[in-house]
Motif scaffolding. Structure first.
Motif, PDB file in Angstrom:
ATOM      1  N   UNK A   1      44.457  -8.551  79.159  1.00 54.43           N
ATOM      2  CA  UNK A   1      44.106  -9.469  80.255  1.00 54.43           C
ATOM      3  C   UNK A   1      43.876 -10.889  79.729  1.00 54.43           C
ATOM      4  N   UNK A   2      44.919 -11.692  79.754  1.00 56.86           N
ATOM      5  CA  UNK A   2      44.810 -13.070  79.289  1.00 56.86           C
ATOM      6  C   UNK A   2      44.824 -14.030  80.453  1.00 56.86           C
ATOM      7  N   UNK A   3      45.305 -15.240  80.206  1.00 53.53           N
ATOM      8  CA  UNK A   3      45.295 -16.255  81.262  1.00 53.53           C
ATOM      9  C   UNK A   3      46.541 -16.201  82.130  1.00 53.53           C
ATOM     10  N   UNK A   4      47.593 -15.482  81.692  1.00 49.57           N
ATOM     11  CA  UNK A   4      48.818 -15.388  82.495  1.00 49.57           C
ATOM     12  C   UNK A   4      48.617 -14.408  83.633  1.00 49.57           C
ATOM     13  N   UNK A   5      49.242 -14.723  84.780  1.00 56.35           N
ATOM     14  CA  UNK A   5      49.115 -13.849  85.942  1.00 56.35           C
ATOM     15  C   UNK A   5      49.869 -12.549  85.696  1.00 56.35           C
ATOM     16  N   UNK A   6      49.275 -11.440  86.146  1.00 52.05           N
ATOM     17  CA  UNK A   6      49.961 -10.163  86.049  1.00 52.05           C
ATOM     18  C   UNK A   6      49.225  -9.147  85.210  1.00 52.05           C
ATOM     19  N   UNK A   7      47.911  -9.014  85.413  1.00 53.35           N
ATOM     20  CA  UNK A   7      47.178  -7.985  84.688  1.00 53.35           C
ATOM     21  C   UNK A   7      47.475  -6.602  85.247  1.00 53.35           C
ATOM     22  N   UNK A   8      48.000  -6.545  86.472  1.00 51.52           N
ATOM     23  CA  UNK A   8      48.230  -5.276  87.142  1.00 51.52           C
ATOM     24  C   UNK A   8      47.150  -4.942  88.147  1.00 51.52           C
ATOM     25  N   UNK A   9      46.056  -5.698  88.130  1.00 54.72           N
ATOM     26  CA  UNK A   9      44.935  -5.398  89.014  1.00 54.72           C
ATOM     27  C   UNK A   9      45.042  -6.128  90.344  1.00 54.72           C
ATOM     28  N   UNK A  10      46.054  -6.957  90.499  1.00 53.05           N
ATOM     29  CA  UNK A  10      46.245  -7.650  91.771  1.00 53.05           C
ATOM     30  C   UNK A  10      47.215  -6.860  92.644  1.00 53.05           C
ATOM     31  N   UNK A  11      46.942  -6.818  93.952  1.00 52.21           N
ATOM     32  CA  UNK A  11      47.746  -6.009  94.864  1.00 52.21           C
ATOM     33  C   UNK A  11      49.223  -6.385  94.834  1.00 52.21           C
ATOM     34  N   UNK A  12      49.517  -7.682  94.684  1.00 51.32           N
ATOM     35  CA  UNK A  12      50.922  -8.087  94.715  1.00 51.32           C
ATOM     36  C   UNK A  12      51.685  -7.509  93.526  1.00 51.32           C
ATOM     37  N   UNK A  13      51.037  -7.423  92.365  1.00 54.21           N
ATOM     38  CA  UNK A  13      51.678  -6.811  91.196  1.00 54.21           C
ATOM     39  C   UNK A  13      51.852  -5.318  91.409  1.00 54.21           C
ATOM     40  N   UNK A  14      50.848  -4.676  91.982  1.00 54.70           N
ATOM     41  CA  UNK A  14      50.932  -3.234  92.237  1.00 54.70           C
ATOM     42  C   UNK A  14      52.071  -2.913  93.205  1.00 54.70           C
ATOM     43  N   UNK A  15      52.297  -3.785  94.174  1.00 59.54           N
ATOM     44  CA  UNK A  15      53.400  -3.586  95.117  1.00 59.54           C
ATOM     45  C   UNK A  15      54.736  -3.571  94.377  1.00 59.54           C
ATOM     46  N   UNK A  16      54.950  -4.549  93.479  1.00 57.62           N
ATOM     47  CA  UNK A  16      56.220  -4.601  92.752  1.00 57.62           C
ATOM     48  C   UNK A  16      56.386  -3.372  91.868  1.00 57.62           C
ATOM     49  N   UNK A  17      55.320  -2.971  91.197  1.00 56.42           N
ATOM     50  CA  UNK A  17      55.408  -1.801  90.323  1.00 56.42           C
ATOM     51  C   UNK A  17      55.822  -0.563  91.116  1.00 56.42           C
ATOM     52  N   UNK A  18      55.237  -0.386  92.295  1.00 61.76           N
ATOM     53  CA  UNK A  18      55.593   0.770  93.126  1.00 61.76           C
ATOM     54  C   UNK A  18      57.047   0.698  93.579  1.00 61.76           C
ATOM     55  N   UNK A  19      57.523  -0.487  93.949  1.00 61.96           N
ATOM     56  CA  UNK A  19      58.910  -0.649  94.363  1.00 61.96           C
ATOM     57  C   UNK A  19      59.870  -0.492  93.182  1.00 61.96           C
ATOM     58  N   UNK A  20      59.447  -0.930  91.994  1.00 59.65           N
ATOM     59  CA  UNK A  20      60.271  -0.771  90.794  1.00 59.65           C
ATOM     60  C   UNK A  20      60.518   0.697  90.484  1.00 59.65           C
ATOM     61  N   UNK A  21      59.491   1.511  90.671  1.00 62.01           N
ATOM     62  CA  UNK A  21      59.647   2.944  90.408  1.00 62.01           C
ATOM     63  C   UNK A  21      60.809   3.529  91.203  1.00 62.01           C
TER      64      UNK A  21
END
Length: 281
Positions: A122-142
Protein backbone atom coordinates in the motif's frame (compact mmCIF):
# COMPACT_ATOMS: atom_id res chain seq x y z
CA UNK A 1 11.35 6.11 7.11
CA UNK A 2 9.16 9.23 7.00
CA UNK A 3 9.55 11.46 10.07
CA UNK A 4 5.94 12.64 9.81
CA UNK A 5 2.70 12.11 7.89
CA UNK A 6 0.35 14.63 6.34
CA UNK A 7 -3.29 14.46 7.28
CA UNK A 8 -6.38 15.96 5.65
CA UNK A 9 -9.78 15.95 7.37
CA UNK A 10 -12.87 15.49 5.21
CA UNK A 11 -16.33 16.38 6.49
CA UNK A 12 -19.75 15.41 5.19
CA UNK A 13 -23.26 14.54 6.31
CA UNK A 14 -23.80 11.41 8.40
CA UNK A 15 -24.34 8.51 6.01
CA UNK A 16 -21.47 9.61 3.77
CA UNK A 17 -18.93 7.38 5.53
CA UNK A 18 -18.38 5.17 2.48
CA UNK A 19 -17.95 8.18 0.21
CA UNK A 20 -15.35 9.75 2.49
CA UNK A 21 -13.40 6.49 2.70
CA UNK A 22 -13.49 6.13 -1.09
CA UNK A 23 -12.28 9.70 -1.59
CA UNK A 24 -9.36 9.07 0.76
CA UNK A 25 -8.41 5.92 -1.13
CA UNK A 26 -8.75 7.55 -4.56
CA UNK A 27 -6.46 10.39 -3.55
CA UNK A 28 -3.67 8.08 -2.35
CA UNK A 29 -4.25 7.93 1.39
CA UNK A 30 -2.39 5.13 3.18
CA UNK A 31 -4.93 4.95 6.03
CA UNK A 32 -7.75 6.83 7.72
CA UNK A 33 -9.88 7.10 10.85
CA UNK A 34 -13.49 8.18 11.11
CA UNK A 35 -15.62 9.99 13.69
CA UNK A 36 -19.36 10.73 13.61
CA UNK A 37 -20.77 13.63 15.60
CA UNK A 38 -24.54 13.95 15.35
CA UNK A 39 -25.45 14.78 11.78
CA UNK A 40 -21.85 15.16 10.56
CA UNK A 41 -19.07 12.67 9.89
CA UNK A 42 -15.37 13.45 9.76
CA UNK A 43 -12.63 11.32 8.26
CA UNK A 44 -8.95 11.99 8.87
CA UNK A 45 -6.93 10.65 5.93
CA UNK A 46 -3.16 10.16 6.22
CA UNK A 47 -0.64 10.70 3.42
CA UNK A 48 3.08 10.10 2.99
CA UNK A 49 5.44 13.05 3.45
CA UNK A 50 7.44 12.00 0.36
CA UNK A 51 5.18 14.51 -1.46
CA UNK A 52 4.31 17.97 -0.19
CA UNK A 53 0.86 18.67 1.22
CA UNK A 54 -0.17 20.64 -1.86
CA UNK A 55 0.29 17.55 -4.03
CA UNK A 56 -2.15 15.53 -1.91
CA UNK A 57 -4.62 18.43 -1.74
CA UNK A 58 -4.64 18.63 -5.53
CA UNK A 59 -5.29 14.90 -5.87
CA UNK A 60 -8.05 15.07 -3.28
CA UNK A 61 -9.64 18.14 -4.86
CA UNK A 62 -9.91 16.31 -8.19
CA UNK A 63 -11.67 13.40 -6.51
CA UNK A 64 -13.99 15.78 -4.61
CA UNK A 65 -15.44 17.40 -7.73
CA UNK A 66 -18.66 15.30 -7.91
CA UNK A 67 -19.32 15.59 -4.16
CA UNK A 68 -20.49 19.14 -3.45
CA UNK A 69 -21.62 18.25 0.08
CA UNK A 70 -18.14 17.08 1.16
CA UNK A 71 -15.55 19.61 2.22
CA UNK A 72 -11.96 19.74 3.46
CA UNK A 73 -12.27 20.77 7.12
CA UNK A 74 -8.64 20.77 8.26
CA UNK A 75 -5.13 19.63 7.36
CA UNK A 76 -1.68 19.40 8.87
CA UNK A 77 1.03 16.96 9.84
CA UNK A 78 1.47 14.38 12.56
CA UNK A 79 4.78 13.08 13.89
CA UNK A 80 5.58 9.47 13.09
CA UNK A 81 5.33 7.57 16.35
CA UNK A 82 3.37 4.30 16.37
CA UNK A 83 1.61 5.14 13.12
CA UNK A 84 4.36 3.57 11.02
CA UNK A 85 3.35 0.15 12.37
CA UNK A 86 -0.32 0.71 13.26
CA UNK A 87 -1.29 1.68 9.71
CA UNK A 88 -0.54 -1.85 8.53
CA UNK A 89 -3.62 -3.06 10.39
CA UNK A 90 -5.74 -1.09 7.90
CA UNK A 91 -4.87 -3.59 5.14
CA UNK A 92 -6.13 -7.08 6.08
CA UNK A 93 -6.35 -9.82 3.41
CA UNK A 94 -9.26 -8.99 1.10
CA UNK A 95 -11.06 -11.68 -0.96
CA UNK A 96 -12.27 -10.22 -4.27
CA UNK A 97 -14.49 -11.75 -6.90
CA UNK A 98 -14.77 -15.50 -7.21
CA UNK A 99 -11.14 -16.48 -6.77
CA UNK A 100 -8.78 -13.58 -5.98
CA UNK A 101 -7.39 -12.24 -2.72
CA UNK A 102 -5.50 -8.96 -2.25
CA UNK A 103 -2.78 -9.07 0.40
CA UNK A 104 -0.21 -6.65 1.72
CA UNK A 105 3.19 -8.40 1.70
CA UNK A 106 3.28 -8.76 5.49
CA UNK A 107 0.27 -11.11 5.18
CA UNK A 108 2.12 -13.57 2.93
CA UNK A 109 1.44 -17.06 4.20
CA UNK A 110 -2.18 -16.34 5.20
CA UNK A 111 -3.67 -16.80 1.72
CA UNK A 112 -7.15 -18.41 1.72
CA UNK A 113 -7.03 -21.80 0.03
CA UNK A 114 -8.21 -21.78 -3.55
CA UNK A 115 -7.73 -18.04 -4.18
CA UNK A 116 -5.07 -16.42 -6.36
CA UNK A 117 -2.98 -14.00 -4.26
CA UNK A 118 -2.25 -10.45 -5.45
CA UNK A 119 0.52 -9.01 -3.27
CA UNK A 120 0.32 -5.21 -3.26
CA UNK A 121 2.32 -2.85 -1.06
CA UNK A 122 0.00 0.00 0.00
CA UNK A 123 1.95 2.99 -1.30
CA UNK A 124 0.94 6.35 -2.70
CA UNK A 125 -0.20 5.00 -6.10
CA UNK A 126 -3.90 4.33 -6.53
CA UNK A 127 -4.92 0.68 -6.60
CA UNK A 128 -4.42 -1.04 -3.27
CA UNK A 129 -7.42 -3.24 -4.06
CA UNK A 130 -9.44 -1.89 -1.15
CA UNK A 131 -11.38 0.59 -3.26
CA UNK A 132 -14.67 -0.55 -4.80
CA UNK A 133 -13.73 0.62 -8.28
CA UNK A 134 -10.63 -1.62 -8.27
CA UNK A 135 -12.65 -4.56 -6.95
CA UNK A 136 -15.13 -4.10 -9.80
CA UNK A 137 -12.37 -4.39 -12.43
CA UNK A 138 -10.85 -7.42 -10.73
CA UNK A 139 -14.21 -9.20 -10.76
CA UNK A 140 -14.76 -8.35 -14.43
CA UNK A 141 -11.20 -9.42 -15.29
CA UNK A 142 -11.87 -12.87 -13.86
CA UNK A 143 -14.62 -13.31 -16.46
CA UNK A 144 -12.65 -11.82 -19.36
CA UNK A 145 -9.07 -13.11 -19.28
CA UNK A 146 -8.32 -16.22 -21.29
CA UNK A 147 -5.03 -18.19 -21.18
CA UNK A 148 -2.43 -16.61 -23.44
CA UNK A 149 -4.26 -13.28 -23.76
CA UNK A 150 -2.49 -9.97 -24.18
CA UNK A 151 -3.63 -6.98 -22.13
CA UNK A 152 -3.09 -3.28 -21.53
CA UNK A 153 -3.71 -1.44 -18.27
CA UNK A 154 -4.18 2.29 -18.76
CA UNK A 155 -3.51 4.42 -15.67
CA UNK A 156 -1.89 1.46 -13.97
CA UNK A 157 -1.28 3.08 -10.56
CA UNK A 158 0.00 0.31 -8.28
CA UNK A 159 -0.06 -2.21 -11.14
CA UNK A 160 -2.67 -4.38 -9.43
CA UNK A 161 -4.76 -4.89 -12.57
CA UNK A 162 -1.74 -5.79 -14.71
CA UNK A 163 -0.62 -8.25 -12.03
CA UNK A 164 -4.10 -9.76 -11.83
CA UNK A 165 -4.27 -10.18 -15.60
CA UNK A 166 -0.97 -12.07 -15.58
CA UNK A 167 -1.99 -14.31 -12.70
CA UNK A 168 -5.32 -15.05 -14.39
CA UNK A 169 -3.48 -16.38 -17.45
CA UNK A 170 -2.43 -13.49 -19.69
CA UNK A 171 0.97 -13.94 -21.34
CA UNK A 172 1.89 -10.25 -21.63
CA UNK A 173 0.60 -6.93 -20.29
CA UNK A 174 1.39 -3.36 -21.28
CA UNK A 175 1.06 -1.11 -18.20
CA UNK A 176 1.19 2.66 -18.60
CA UNK A 177 0.61 5.69 -16.41
CA UNK A 178 0.90 9.42 -16.99
CA UNK A 179 2.71 9.78 -13.63
CA UNK A 180 6.28 8.44 -13.91
CA UNK A 181 6.58 8.41 -10.10
CA UNK A 182 4.29 5.38 -9.78
CA UNK A 183 6.39 3.14 -12.01
CA UNK A 184 8.86 2.34 -9.23
CA UNK A 185 5.93 1.18 -7.09
CA UNK A 186 4.71 -1.03 -9.93
CA UNK A 187 8.16 -2.58 -10.22
CA UNK A 188 8.15 -3.29 -6.50
CA UNK A 189 4.73 -4.94 -6.71
CA UNK A 190 5.78 -6.99 -9.74
CA UNK A 191 8.67 -8.32 -7.69
CA UNK A 192 6.36 -9.22 -4.81
CA UNK A 193 4.37 -11.33 -7.27
CA UNK A 194 7.41 -12.92 -8.95
CA UNK A 195 6.70 -11.13 -12.22
CA UNK A 196 9.26 -9.39 -14.43
CA UNK A 197 9.18 -6.45 -16.81
CA UNK A 198 9.49 -8.95 -19.64
CA UNK A 199 5.98 -10.10 -18.78
CA UNK A 200 4.65 -6.65 -17.80
CA UNK A 201 6.30 -3.78 -19.65
CA UNK A 202 5.95 -0.34 -18.08
CA UNK A 203 5.46 2.88 -19.99
CA UNK A 204 4.97 6.50 -19.11
CA UNK A 205 2.14 7.73 -21.30
CA UNK A 206 -1.18 9.53 -21.38
CA UNK A 207 -4.18 7.26 -21.96
CA UNK A 208 -3.83 5.64 -25.40
CA UNK A 209 -1.61 8.29 -26.96
CA UNK A 210 0.90 6.48 -29.16
CA UNK A 211 -0.24 3.06 -28.00
CA UNK A 212 0.39 0.26 -30.47
CA UNK A 213 -2.02 -2.60 -30.05
CA UNK A 214 -3.97 -4.58 -30.55
CA UNK A 215 -4.59 -6.42 -27.27
CA UNK A 216 -7.25 -8.85 -26.13
CA UNK A 217 -8.03 -7.06 -22.85
CA UNK A 218 -7.85 -3.35 -22.00
CA UNK A 219 -8.46 -2.06 -18.46
CA UNK A 220 -8.83 1.54 -17.30
CA UNK A 221 -9.79 2.35 -13.71
CA UNK A 222 -9.69 6.14 -13.71
CA UNK A 223 -12.51 8.74 -13.74
CA UNK A 224 -15.13 9.64 -16.30
CA UNK A 225 -13.49 12.56 -18.14
CA UNK A 226 -10.32 10.74 -19.25
CA UNK A 227 -12.35 7.62 -19.96
CA UNK A 228 -14.62 9.60 -22.30
CA UNK A 229 -11.56 11.15 -23.97
CA UNK A 230 -10.11 7.68 -24.56
CA UNK A 231 -13.22 5.98 -25.98
CA UNK A 232 -12.73 7.00 -29.65
CA UNK A 233 -9.39 5.14 -29.67
CA UNK A 234 -10.41 1.98 -27.82
CA UNK A 235 -11.70 0.08 -30.85
CA UNK A 236 -8.35 0.34 -32.64
CA UNK A 237 -6.49 -0.81 -29.51
CA UNK A 238 -8.51 -4.04 -29.23
CA UNK A 239 -7.98 -7.23 -31.22
CA UNK A 240 -11.06 -8.82 -32.85
CA UNK A 241 -13.24 -10.15 -30.05
CA UNK A 242 -11.29 -8.09 -27.51
CA UNK A 243 -12.83 -6.62 -24.41
CA UNK A 244 -12.31 -3.30 -22.58
CA UNK A 245 -13.08 -2.92 -18.89
CA UNK A 246 -13.83 0.56 -17.51
CA UNK A 247 -14.22 1.57 -13.88
CA UNK A 248 -13.72 4.55 -11.59
CA UNK A 249 -17.22 5.65 -12.56
CA UNK A 250 -19.97 6.68 -10.19
CA UNK A 251 -23.21 4.72 -10.44
CA UNK A 252 -25.04 7.92 -11.37
CA UNK A 253 -22.73 8.28 -14.42
CA UNK A 254 -23.88 4.94 -15.85
CA UNK A 255 -26.32 6.24 -18.46
CA UNK A 256 -23.92 8.92 -19.70
CA UNK A 257 -21.14 6.40 -20.15
CA UNK A 258 -23.33 3.75 -21.79
CA UNK A 259 -24.45 6.37 -24.33
CA UNK A 260 -20.82 7.30 -25.00
CA UNK A 261 -19.95 3.63 -25.55
CA UNK A 262 -22.69 3.32 -28.16
CA UNK A 263 -21.57 6.53 -29.89
CA UNK A 264 -18.11 4.99 -30.28
CA UNK A 265 -19.32 1.66 -31.63
CA UNK A 266 -18.89 -0.22 -28.35
CA UNK A 267 -21.48 -2.22 -26.42
CA UNK A 268 -21.69 -3.35 -22.79
CA UNK A 269 -21.52 -7.09 -22.14
CA UNK A 270 -21.20 -7.09 -18.35
CA UNK A 271 -21.41 -4.54 -15.55
CA UNK A 272 -20.99 -4.38 -11.78
CA UNK A 273 -21.90 -1.98 -8.98
CA UNK A 274 -20.24 -1.69 -5.57
CA UNK A 275 -21.38 1.03 -3.20
CA UNK A 276 -21.56 4.28 -5.18
CA UNK A 277 -19.24 2.93 -7.91
CA UNK A 278 -19.96 1.28 -11.25
CA UNK A 279 -17.90 -0.51 -13.89
CA UNK A 280 -18.55 -2.09 -17.26
CA UNK A 281 -16.92 -4.36 -19.82
Amino acid sequence: MDGFWWYIILEGQAGREEVLASLADLSGSIGSEERTDGTRVRLRAYYRSSQDLGYWLERLSEALTPWEDVRIADMGKIENRRWHTDWKEAFPPLPVGKGLVVLAPWHRGTEPEGRIPLYIYPGSAFGTGYHESTQIVLALLEEAVRPGATAADIGTGSGILAIAAMKLGARHVHARDVDPAVLSEVRHNLGLNDLTEEAVDLWEGNLLDGFEGPVDILTANIVIDPLLAMLPFVGAALAPGGRAIFSGLLAREREVFLSALAENGLSAVDERTAGDWWGVS
